[in-house]
Design an enzyme around this catalytic site. Structure first.
Site, PDB file in Angstrom:
ATOM      1  CD  GLU A 237     -45.234 168.522  -8.584  1.00  0.00           C
ATOM      2  OE1 GLU A 237     -45.154 167.667  -8.208  1.00  0.00           O
ATOM      3  OE2 GLU A 237     -44.235 168.747  -9.698  1.00  0.00           O
TER       4      GLU A 237
ATOM      5  CB  SER B  14      -9.288 221.004   6.128  1.00  0.00           C
ATOM      6  OG  SER B  14      -7.602 220.999   5.903  1.00  0.00           O
TER       7      SER B  14
END
Lengths: 755, 234
Positions: A171, A449
């Site tokens: 870079e 239940s």
């Protein structure tokens, strides 16, 4: 001529003053942002750390699965943190170390020896025994703000040597020489790009790139370029090269993960390799550095060929510069890209649990603190159990897929540790990766239940009136409720079962006898028991509540059953253990809290009846898949027209609640036993829990009773079985094995015993 | 005209230089102050978390005391609440490598106590090894150093490893006492009792702790009953 010059001088002077003023302004801007806190970091959410100790129940495959998810490298000899070598049942690894609430766990070499599904040996590198160690926890998500920028901050001394070399080489070759801008660099970039015909180098320096990302918008104008250059020079004036480089490495954009922007090498390393940046190898570093130019264009998951070419170019550049030898370059170029696949155990894979965590956090912290301060959230989430739960659900749904209406069936599931009250896994949808309606927390459905244990617990708390072998009448009846409606309960099989033992009403989930028992005790008393079990909803005291007309979420059911599983001690369920600040300081804790709500003796009896549900009642299908040595307790639940299929049950160390049903509340072909129980069984088979083994309370005694008459018997008699009773409520002991008097009405029960 | 503009520029620069955004300080949630109940926490503590189930202090629940009839309250012993810094483990960690002790922590066989435990301490029958001993030792060091939250956290870690070891609950209850949460201390000790069958010395220690916790909650009669139980178990 002269007035023109004078004008020019004046204008130039004014221009200079303006420029100077602008520079002063820019300088203030540069310093203000750079000296303060440079980034906001979202809170990170971690799974539970895996503990290691001798005697721990842990399958080797599960252990390796966790290590893979943590990005451990398989190597022949362990070399540095994050490496593991496997030789048969011996696994050597070098943990990474981590800061926990209780203190720091060092990075260290650990040898683990497996025997069966247990850890049989745990030693340090020098061969000495290690009492306990834990791995670093898996990152399972974060709390992102609106702009969703995410990063893991790194320090320059943590990055591998190649990273700086490669970044500078690719870079900004003159980075360590220039003063912020580099005319030489621009010229060279132009030359190289023109001669190679490819876009190899950009003209801006690293400093300029940082300034652009850090301070400026994305517009491409000459004025902005000038501002950028000025700011770059100013930044270099105030801060040294290494500091600027460190900021660059944390700022740079390296990928997009859905809504989340991946910034910095720290997070990119985790995002692409599941490893901390310090452990990255040459070829991995080269890939990340190569991506700086175009994170989307060179995305290794989407465009692997391009990414590979770019990576190898970076490697060549490093070799060209002499940072690495040609041999090293050649070896590195041979390596595959090595990026992890998304979704296995990675970030944002567990939306239901993260949803739970976020709800809790938002009650206790400000939104800004959660999205900006880099808090570390430690949870009880167990990724191994979560994946097992998901697999059990998927397999069951696949198996049931042929049946009409199953495709519309949705799911919610909660897995907790009954002994600690910690939530370990959560499923909110039949597609567990799909973040949407979280049924585990938000689907409020009639529990059917599942309510019955509360009725039987209410009865068994009165040992002078009820024992497990009290007689109940399972016969049709009607009553007029307080709401004026006539209520006529029915059994699921539409039959009456005559005179039965009390525990059979629960084990077989008979509605007639259970409703009758509930009415004897009183609906308000049953509701009071529910409240003590941990249910906070207020229901009207209608008789229909006795058969589960009231609705709860799977999470609420888990809370209720937790009290049954934990000896009658209620614990608020927790998903978060502790919170640390970004620099590892303790901030908050969610402590273990319990409250005794029931006599352990009554709970022991209810657990006994719930174990009989699994052995001989509505849950007995589990033992076609699970070993009979595995003691389990549980209860099926089915609402009217099978709109809801429930199962809630527990072993010693694992409690799970499963709900299946349709979002539009339509009928399904599934009962609690044929739907939810199948998921539950599949999960328990994979999780391989410890058998339920509640210590017998002091006020409970085992007595020999005749299985046909329910009268006291004696050990050794042909029909004698042992039943637990609250001391004093057991039948008078039978002295000898007297005459057997078969009773017609309990023949069903006898059959059950003989099975 | 230009100067005016420059002045504005400079002013802006100065202002922007001054206007650093104050980063909000996060309220620290004290570990000792429970998130779900109790109001004894610091003023900065957040609103009580609406955890799915909230523990309410004695919501009229009557828990049957197993078998033992109600003993006559004895108001003799008004022993001061000693901070249990003197809890020791025999033998010390270093001299006890945990080699042959595979998984033995959860089911350590009870043996006859060697003597009467000093108040707050444990008798020699409560020997532990391996990970639980290591973590209890860590917790003890943290407690000794005043880090009660850290100690509680380490003990919860031990609890996850050996959930059925009542000594972990006993120690956790001691830390809760030190944190001033007598109600939780009593509850944890009661949970410990349900797992301490056949370990009389530990039972006595747990009852003693319950007695102190009840005193701390202003229940001298209950404390006396617990003290009686502590004696019976010796």
């Amino acid at each position: 001529m002269r007035p023109w010059l004078a004008w020019g001088l004046k204008l130039g002077l004014v221009g200079l003053v303006i420029l100077a003023g602008f520079a002063v302004y820019l300088d203030a801007v540069v310093q203000e942002k750079f000296s303060g806190k440079r980034w906001t970091v979202p809170a990170k959410v971690y799974a539970r750390p895996l503990e290691l100790f001798v005697g721990q129940k842990l399958a080797k495959d599960d252990f390796l699965r966790e290590l893979d998810a943590l990005g451990y490298r398989r190597e022949s000899t362990v070399n540095g943190p994050g490496a593991v070598s496997v030789a048969g049942n011996n696994i050597e690894l070098n943990s990474r170390g981590f800061q926990f609430y209780e203190g720091a766990e060092p990075a260290r070499k650990v040898r683990v020896r497996f025997s069966g599904d247990y850890v049989a040996g745990l030693t340090q590198a020098d061969g000495s025994n290690l009492a306990v160690a834990r791995l670093e926890p898996m990152l399972i998500g974060g709390l992102y703000p609106a702009h969703q920028e995410d990063r893991i901050l790194i320090k320059l001394d943590q990055v591998p040597a190649y990273l700086i070399d490669a970044l500078v080489a690719v870079e900004d070759r003159d980075y360590f020489e220039h003063f912020g801008v580099s005319p030489k660099g621009i010229a060279r970039a132009l030359w190289i790009n023109a001669s190679s015909g490819r876009l190899v180098q950009g003209g801006s320096t690293l400093t300029q790139q940082l300034v652009k990302n850090f301070y400026l918008t994305n517009e491409r104008t000459l004025l902005r370029k000038g501002t950028e250059a000025m700011m770059a020079v100013l930044l270099e004036l105030h801060y040294d090269k290494r500091e600027i480089l460190e900021a660059y490495m944390n700022e740079v954009f390296l990928g997009q993960d859905g809504q989340r922007a991946v910034h910095g090498f720290g997070l990119a390393s985790q995002y692409f390799f599941s490893q901390p940046v310090s452990e990255l190898k040459l070829e991995q570093v080269a890939l990340l550095v190569g991506m700086v130019k175009g994170p989307t264009y060179f995305n290794p998951r989407r465009n692997p060929e391009r990414a590979l070419a770019r990576r190898n170019l970076v490697i060549d550049l490093l070799a060209e510069q002499g940072s690495i030898t040609p041999e090293e370059a050649a070896t590195a170029k041979e390596k595959p890209l090595g990026v992890t696949s998304r979704g296995s155990m990675a970030d944002s894979s567990f939306p239901a649990f993260l949803d739970l965590v976020k709800r809790q956090l938002r009650e206790d912290y400000r939104e800004q603190d959660l999205t900006e301060e880099g808090l570390r959230i430690f949870t009880s989430f167990d990724p191994i159990l979560q994946l097992k739960a998901e697999e059990a659900l998927a397999e069951t749904l696949k198996r049931l897929a042929g049946r009409k209406g199953v495709d519309e069936v949705q799911a919610g599931m909660v897995v907790t540790n009954p002994e600690t009250g910690e939530i370990q896994a959560l499923i909110g949808s039949r597609q567990p990766r799909f973040a949407g309606f979280n049924r585990a927390l938000d689907a409020v459905r009639p529990i059917g239940s599942l309510i019955k244990p509360a009725i039987y617990l209410s009865a068994l708390e009165r040992p002078s009136q009820y024992t497990l072998t009290s007689w109940l009448e399972d016969e049709p009846f009607s009553i007029k409720g307080q709401d004026g409606q006539v209520w006529t309960p029915q059994n699921y099989d539409r039959k009456a079962h005559g005179t039965i033992y009390l525990y059979q009403g629960l084990a077989q989930s008979y509605n007639l006898s259970t409703a009758k028992l509930g009415l004897e005790i009183g609906v308000p008393n049953v509701l009071k028991t529910l409240e003590r079990l941990g249910v906070e909803r207020k229901w009207p005291a209608y008789p229909s509540m006795l058969l589960g007309a009231g609705a709860l979420t799977p999470m609420e059911v888990a809370g209720m059953y937790q009290t049954l599983a934990n000896g009658g001690f209620n614990t608020p369920l927790r998903g978060i253990r502790s919170v640390l600040t970004a620099d590892g300081e303790p901030l908050g804790r969610y402590p273990f809290k319990i409250q005794q709500r029931f006599d352990p003796g009554a709970i022991y009896l209810v657990q006994n009846a719930m174990q009989r549900t699994m052995r001989e009642g509505t849950g007995r299908s589990v033992y076609s898949q699970l070993p009979s040595s595995l003691n389990l307790a549980g209860k099926t639940g089915t609402s009217n027209d099978s709109r809801d299929s429930w199962f809630a049950g527990f072993s010693q160390d694992l409690l799970s609640v499963v709900w299946l049903g349709r979002d539009d509340n339509g009928p399904t072909p599934l009962t609690g036993a044929t739907g939810a129980l199948q998921v539950w069984t599949g999960f328990m088979r994979k999780a391989d829990p410890l058998p339920l083994d509640m210590p017998m309370p002091d006020n409970v005694t085992q007595a020999w009773v005749d299985r046909q008459t329910g009268l006291g018997s004696a050990s050794g008699c042909p029909n004698a079985v042992q039943m637990p009773y609250i001391r004093g409520s057991e039948p008078a002991p039978g002295s000898a094995c007297g005459i057997q008097a078969p009773v017609e009405s309990v023949m069903d029960w006898v059959k059950g015993w003989l099975e | 005209m230009n100067k005016k503009w420059l002045a504005t520029m400079l002013a802006t620069a100065v202002l922007s230089g001054c206007s650093t955004v104050p980063q909000g300080s996060i309220p620290v949630i004290d570990a000792g102050s429970p998130l779900s109940s109790g109001g004894s926490g610091p003023s900065t503590s957040p609103a009580p978390a609406a955890t799915p189930q909230r523990i309410e202090e004695d919501s009229g629940v009557v828990v049957m005391v197993p078998q033992g009839a109600v003993s006559t309250p004895l108001q003799t012993d008004s022993q001061p609440i000693t901070s249990s810094g003197g809890l020791t483990f025999d033998p010390p960690v270093s001299s006890q490598p945990s080699a042959p002790s595979q998984g033995s922590f959860g089911s350590s066989a009870p043996s006859v106590p060697s003597g009467i435990p000093s108040s707050g301490g444990l008798a020699a029958d409560e020997q532990l090894d391996g990970p639980v001993l290591a973590l209890l030792t860590t917790a003890q060091q943290q407690q000794g150093g005043g880090d009660l939250n850290g100690a509680a956290s380490s003990l919860e870690r031990a609890q996850r490893i050996a959930p059925r070891e009542p000594q972990v609950l006993y120690r956790l209850a001691e830390v809760r006492m030190a944190q001033g949460d007598a109600a939780q201390a009593e509850q944890l000790a009661r949970r410990g009792l349900t797992q301490a069958s056949g370990r009389p010395a530990l039972q006595a220690s747990l009852w003693d702790l319950i007695a102190r916790a009840r005193e701390g909650q202003g229940d001298p009669a209950g404390a006396a009953q617990a003290r009686e139980r502590a004696r019976v178990n010796l």
